[in-house]
Design an enzyme around this catalytic site. Structure first.
Site, mmCIF file in Angstrom:
data_model
loop_
_atom_site.group_PDB
_atom_site.id
_atom_site.type_symbol
_atom_site.label_atom_id
_atom_site.label_comp_id
_atom_site.label_asym_id
_atom_site.label_seq_id
_atom_site.Cartn_x
_atom_site.Cartn_y
_atom_site.Cartn_z
ATOM 1 N N ASP A 84 0.819 -1.214 0.000
ATOM 2 C CA ASP A 84 0.000 0.000 0.000
ATOM 3 C C ASP A 84 0.856 1.268 0.000
ATOM 4 O O ASP A 84 1.935 1.291 0.581
ATOM 5 C CB ASP A 84 -0.879 -0.037 1.263
ATOM 6 C CG ASP A 84 -2.174 0.712 1.084
ATOM 7 O OD1 ASP A 84 -2.672 0.763 -0.051
ATOM 8 O OD2 ASP A 84 -2.689 1.238 2.087
ATOM 9 N N HIS A 182 -7.600 9.553 6.332
ATOM 10 C CA HIS A 182 -6.687 8.550 6.889
ATOM 11 C C HIS A 182 -6.519 8.766 8.389
ATOM 12 O O HIS A 182 -6.535 9.887 8.862
ATOM 13 C CB HIS A 182 -5.291 8.711 6.275
ATOM 14 C CG HIS A 182 -5.141 8.076 4.931
ATOM 15 N ND1 HIS A 182 -4.671 8.765 3.851
ATOM 16 C CD2 HIS A 182 -5.369 6.820 4.508
ATOM 17 C CE1 HIS A 182 -4.608 7.945 2.807
ATOM 18 N NE2 HIS A 182 -5.030 6.755 3.182
ATOM 19 N N ALA A 216 -11.219 4.429 5.486
ATOM 20 C CA ALA A 216 -12.633 4.099 5.711
ATOM 21 C C ALA A 216 -12.928 3.632 7.136
ATOM 22 O O ALA A 216 -14.087 3.360 7.450
ATOM 23 C CB ALA A 216 -13.079 3.031 4.711
ATOM 24 N N ASP A 238 -7.382 0.076 8.277
ATOM 25 C CA ASP A 238 -6.137 0.013 9.046
ATOM 26 C C ASP A 238 -6.392 0.401 10.501
ATOM 27 O O ASP A 238 -6.197 -0.373 11.423
ATOM 28 C CB ASP A 238 -5.104 0.943 8.398
ATOM 29 C CG ASP A 238 -3.722 0.816 9.022
ATOM 30 O OD1 ASP A 238 -3.552 0.003 9.952
ATOM 31 O OD2 ASP A 238 -2.807 1.525 8.580
HETATM 32 ZN ZN LIG Z 1 -4.542 4.937 2.270
#
Ligand SMILES: [Zn+2]
Length: 294
Positions: A84, A182, A216, A238
């Site tokens: 990522d 984020h 998200a 995450d």
């Molecule tokens: Zn990201």
């Protein structure tokens, strides 16, 4: 079983997009990876596992890849591995050679032309190795590893820019800025993410490739469902797993003050990660997805 990410999107993604989304869970270590895979196995659904540059810095690229791949190979469900938010092109290439079937190159902080150039170069390399590439267009708010985008700088993805970007680069999946944020701030009472659902639809109608929703964690379930119907097919998670992990670890240590065996300390931690991952897997509804054999 370890699968290529393309196997999760048979029929050019038409069987998935608009119906389901795969959670892409970030891992940093063995225990988080175990919790994610146990969750997918318990529900009998495929899953994507991500690793960020920050986690690679922490664990080492080969080490974390081997942990992810070894557990994925043994898993009873299809598991695809993704790198990522790559900024370091040489490291991304090494990741592709190791066996990540999907990588992200994030030059979203550059102007569109520079972003296209850097992304296209990586796509050309990835094609020769058979890997998928995720690009990013627009700038997602918040902080993640080396990214720091203030609210004032934030730019949501423009559908025409997205089309130009996809046509010029040939990326397979596209991360867009749709208003999510984020990191941890939104969950601990900071800024509230507003997801621009019409923008998701407008971008998908142009680009027709699976869209990826970053940041998200903490977004309302109904909004997530609408985003999936609009074209989001991968949703990165995450922060919620990190919170599940650390809160369970604190509790485990407090509950067992005499315990000196990390295996017993981590047992409820793995379970907490698993339960959080199961909640997301249920929400994103991949139960009826048919995974292609190649
Ligand atoms: Zn990201």
């Amino acid at each position: 079983m370890l699968v290529h990410i393309k196997q999760l999107f048979p029929n050019s993604g038409r069987d998935v997009v608009g119906k389901f989304a795969y959670p892409a869970f970030n891992t940093q270590n063995l225990e988080t990876t175990m919790g994610i895979i146990q969750a997918a196995e318990e529900l009998g659904v495929p899953v994507i596992i991500d690793v960020s540059e920050g986690a690679i810095k922490y664990a080492g690229l080969t080490t974390i890849f081997e942990i992810m791949a070894t557990l994925a190979i043994k898993a009873k469900v299809p598991v695809a591995l993704h790198m990522d938010h790559g900024k370091d092109v040489e490291q991304i290439k090494t990741g592709i050679e190791l066996g990540f079937s999907s990588v992200m190159i994030d030059h979203s902080g550059d102007d569109v032309e520079k972003n296209i150039k850097a992304t296209k170069e990586l796509v050309d390399f990835a094609r020769t190795e058979g890997a998928w590439v995720q690009g990013e267009i627009g700038r997602i708010r918040g902080s993640e590893d080396w990214i720091n985008v203030s609210d004032a700088e934030a730019l949501l993805t423009n559908p025409d820019d997205a089309l130009k970007f996809v046509q010029a680069t040939g990326v397979d999946t596209l991360a867009c800025a749709f208003g999510t944020i984020h990191g941890i701030i939104k969950i601990r009472g900071g800024a509230t993410p507003v997801v621009d659902l019409p923008r998701i639809k407008a971008v998908y109608d142009k680009v027709k490739i699976p869209l990826v929703l970053h940041g998200a964690s903490g977004v309302d379930e109904n909004i997530i469902h609408e985003a999936i119907l609009a074209g989001v097919a991968i949703i990165n998670i995450d922060t919620e797993l990190r919170i599940a992990f650390t809160e369970a670890l604190r509790k485990s240590l407090a509950d067992q003050p005499e315990e000196v065996d990390p295996r017993y300390v981590f047992k409820p931690v793995i379970e907490a990660v698993k339960q959080t991952a199961m909640k997301k897997l249920r929400q994103f509804n991949t139960k009826n997805v048919v995974v292609s054999s190649q």
